[in-house]
Scaffold this motif. Sequence first.
Motif, mmCIF file in Angstrom:
data_model
loop_
_atom_site.group_PDB
_atom_site.id
_atom_site.type_symbol
_atom_site.label_atom_id
_atom_site.label_comp_id
_atom_site.label_asym_id
_atom_site.label_seq_id
_atom_site.Cartn_x
_atom_site.Cartn_y
_atom_site.Cartn_z
ATOM 1 N N GLU A 41 48.355 64.557 -23.280
ATOM 2 C CA GLU A 41 49.484 63.537 -23.609
ATOM 3 C C GLU A 41 50.803 64.302 -23.432
ATOM 4 O O GLU A 41 51.817 63.974 -22.838
ATOM 5 N N GLY A 42 50.482 65.518 -24.350
ATOM 6 C CA GLY A 42 51.788 66.527 -24.117
ATOM 7 C C GLY A 42 52.304 67.019 -22.732
ATOM 8 O O GLY A 42 53.632 66.969 -22.642
ATOM 9 N N GLN A 43 51.412 67.444 -22.011
ATOM 10 C CA GLN A 43 51.806 67.759 -20.768
ATOM 11 C C GLN A 43 52.232 66.578 -19.877
ATOM 12 O O GLN A 43 53.229 66.784 -18.983
ATOM 13 N N ILE A 44 51.836 65.554 -20.039
ATOM 14 C CA ILE A 44 52.388 64.199 -19.140
ATOM 15 C C ILE A 44 53.667 63.820 -19.605
ATOM 16 O O ILE A 44 54.693 63.702 -18.587
ATOM 17 N N ASP A 45 53.917 64.080 -21.057
ATOM 18 C CA ASP A 45 55.407 63.808 -21.493
ATOM 19 C C ASP A 45 56.112 64.873 -20.911
ATOM 20 O O ASP A 45 57.340 64.466 -20.729
ATOM 21 N N GLY A 46 55.605 66.071 -20.914
ATOM 22 C CA GLY A 46 56.643 67.184 -20.324
ATOM 23 C C GLY A 46 57.034 67.085 -18.976
ATOM 24 O O GLY A 46 58.092 67.371 -18.570
ATOM 25 N N LEU A 47 56.035 66.746 -18.180
ATOM 26 C CA LEU A 47 56.327 66.327 -16.737
ATOM 27 C C LEU A 47 57.213 65.219 -16.481
ATOM 28 O O LEU A 47 58.292 65.339 -15.741
ATOM 29 N N ASP A 49 59.335 64.035 -18.604
ATOM 30 C CA ASP A 49 60.660 64.581 -19.130
ATOM 31 C C ASP A 49 61.557 65.328 -18.045
ATOM 32 O O ASP A 49 62.648 65.265 -17.383
ATOM 33 N N ARG A 50 60.731 66.155 -17.198
ATOM 34 C CA ARG A 50 61.324 66.983 -16.230
ATOM 35 C C ARG A 50 61.666 66.219 -15.277
ATOM 36 O O ARG A 50 62.866 66.440 -14.258
ATOM 37 N N TRP A 51 60.664 65.493 -14.768
ATOM 38 C CA TRP A 51 61.253 64.682 -13.767
ATOM 39 C C TRP A 51 62.255 63.680 -13.712
ATOM 40 O O TRP A 51 62.993 63.296 -12.763
ATOM 41 N N ALA A 52 62.500 63.272 -14.972
ATOM 42 C CA ALA A 52 63.620 62.367 -15.575
ATOM 43 C C ALA A 52 64.710 62.997 -15.333
ATOM 44 O O ALA A 52 65.752 62.595 -14.938
ATOM 45 N N ARG A 53 64.876 64.460 -15.687
ATOM 46 C CA ARG A 53 65.883 65.239 -15.273
ATOM 47 C C ARG A 53 66.111 65.968 -13.911
ATOM 48 O O ARG A 53 66.905 66.684 -13.661
ATOM 49 N N GLY A 54 65.206 65.359 -13.077
ATOM 50 C CA GLY A 54 65.343 65.943 -11.709
ATOM 51 C C GLY A 54 64.801 67.090 -11.311
ATOM 52 O O GLY A 54 65.188 67.945 -10.380
ATOM 53 N N SER A 55 63.901 67.882 -12.305
ATOM 54 C CA SER A 55 63.376 69.349 -12.255
ATOM 55 C C SER A 55 62.124 69.057 -11.352
ATOM 56 O O SER A 55 61.267 69.493 -12.002
ATOM 57 N N VAL A 56 62.237 68.897 -10.043
ATOM 58 C CA VAL A 56 60.920 68.845 -9.316
ATOM 59 C C VAL A 56 61.374 69.556 -7.955
ATOM 60 O O VAL A 56 62.459 69.586 -7.627
ATOM 61 N N SER A 57 60.304 69.938 -7.285
ATOM 62 C CA SER A 57 60.548 70.663 -5.901
ATOM 63 C C SER A 57 60.939 69.487 -5.025
ATOM 64 O O SER A 57 60.453 68.198 -5.214
ATOM 65 N N ALA A 58 61.255 69.851 -3.801
ATOM 66 C CA ALA A 58 61.797 68.831 -2.787
ATOM 67 C C ALA A 58 60.512 68.166 -2.010
ATOM 68 O O ALA A 58 59.503 68.666 -2.056
ATOM 69 N N PRO A 59 60.609 67.072 -1.659
ATOM 70 C CA PRO A 59 59.318 66.163 -1.095
ATOM 71 C C PRO A 59 59.026 66.718 0.281
ATOM 72 O O PRO A 59 59.799 67.243 0.840
ATOM 73 N N ALA A 60 57.636 66.638 0.067
ATOM 74 C CA ALA A 60 57.009 67.070 1.638
ATOM 75 C C ALA A 60 57.268 66.275 2.840
ATOM 76 O O ALA A 60 57.701 64.989 2.512
ATOM 77 N N PRO A 61 57.391 66.508 4.110
ATOM 78 C CA PRO A 61 57.371 65.740 5.217
ATOM 79 C C PRO A 61 56.518 64.342 4.990
ATOM 80 O O PRO A 61 55.580 64.445 4.447
ATOM 81 N N THR A 62 56.994 63.196 5.363
ATOM 82 C CA THR A 62 56.098 61.996 5.590
ATOM 83 C C THR A 62 54.825 62.116 6.543
ATOM 84 O O THR A 62 55.344 62.713 7.372
ATOM 85 N N VAL A 63 53.750 61.620 6.125
ATOM 86 C CA VAL A 63 52.829 61.485 6.991
ATOM 87 C C VAL A 63 52.239 60.366 7.018
ATOM 88 O O VAL A 63 52.034 59.300 5.983
ATOM 89 N N SER A 64 52.100 59.672 8.276
ATOM 90 C CA SER A 64 51.716 58.458 8.692
ATOM 91 C C SER A 64 50.219 58.217 8.051
ATOM 92 O O SER A 64 49.506 59.384 8.531
ATOM 93 N N PRO A 65 49.646 56.874 7.947
ATOM 94 C CA PRO A 65 48.325 56.992 7.584
ATOM 95 C C PRO A 65 47.627 57.215 8.851
ATOM 96 O O PRO A 65 47.698 56.839 9.924
ATOM 97 N N SER A 66 46.426 57.667 8.615
ATOM 98 C CA SER A 66 45.628 58.333 9.922
ATOM 99 C C SER A 66 44.122 58.201 9.442
ATOM 100 O O SER A 66 43.907 58.537 8.142
ATOM 101 N N SER A 67 43.377 57.999 10.395
ATOM 102 C CA SER A 67 41.796 58.136 10.139
ATOM 103 C C SER A 67 41.186 59.544 10.475
ATOM 104 O O SER A 67 40.205 59.794 10.099
ATOM 105 N N SER A 68 42.102 60.324 10.840
ATOM 106 C CA SER A 68 41.700 61.745 11.311
ATOM 107 C C SER A 68 41.272 62.480 10.089
ATOM 108 O O SER A 68 42.102 62.483 9.226
ATOM 109 N N PRO A 69 40.263 63.240 10.297
ATOM 110 C CA PRO A 69 40.025 64.214 8.840
ATOM 111 C C PRO A 69 40.356 65.442 9.150
ATOM 112 O O PRO A 69 40.502 66.046 8.063
ATOM 113 N N THR A 70 41.307 65.698 10.330
ATOM 114 C CA THR A 70 42.034 66.756 10.244
ATOM 115 C C THR A 70 43.433 66.933 10.822
ATOM 116 O O THR A 70 43.814 67.357 11.590
ATOM 117 N N PRO A 71 44.147 66.201 10.063
ATOM 118 C CA PRO A 71 45.568 65.959 10.338
ATOM 119 C C PRO A 71 46.291 67.300 10.334
ATOM 120 O O PRO A 71 46.112 68.084 9.247
#
Length: 240
Positions: A41-47, A49-71
Amino acid sequence: MSVRLIVRTFSELCITVGALIILFVVYVLFWTGVEAAGATEGQIDGLQDRWARGSVSAPAPTVSPSSSPTPTAPASTAPAPAAYADGKAFAMLYIPRLGKGWEWPVLENTEARTLQKGLGHYRGTALLGATGNFAVAGHRRTYGDPFKDFPKLRPGDAVIVTDGTTWFTYRIDKKPYRTVPSDIGVIAPVPRKSGFDGPGRYLTLTTCDPEWGSSHRLIVWAHLDATQPVTDGRPAAFHS
């Protein structure tokens, strides 16, 4: 020393040993779960809180849904993201197959004290959503029993992870695979025995086997199926 004294001493020793065994069982079955609940619970609350303050890394590129096992990851000229802070939570992981309320923080490293607080990301494996193998370990039993129902996982099951900006939906490709603890090939960039035959964006989950032992490991592998911004709401995979 009389026989009566020997018998009484032995009886008292048995009672003491029995009481210690009972206390140990209570600790393993109950108290470690209490400790884990508070720590998690402490870890989740900390996360959050950081996310609410914008302390996260930039998002990864978008991936479209795919059935391929090796995108294959799209090419990018952006600099590689920094490694995660050691021992710190950086993501939340959800597996709908294991229950509606099943959610655990993911912390960096797989040391014993780290796995008492949640799941652990293997140092040196890929970052979340990146090309390679994002590998995560968790307890089968004790400390909240996160992977108690690990054998129930099946091909097609979703493993959903978020870093606070992006939802990453991975899809499991095989039923759990059993191996020995020394088999580090299962967390290689292209994991051994996974069936993947080339570079891709993979996820590996590991836990102990048997349920109350650690002589072996259970493994599942998944491939990255899709991503979406958290601002778009939860992925449909939560309900599939």
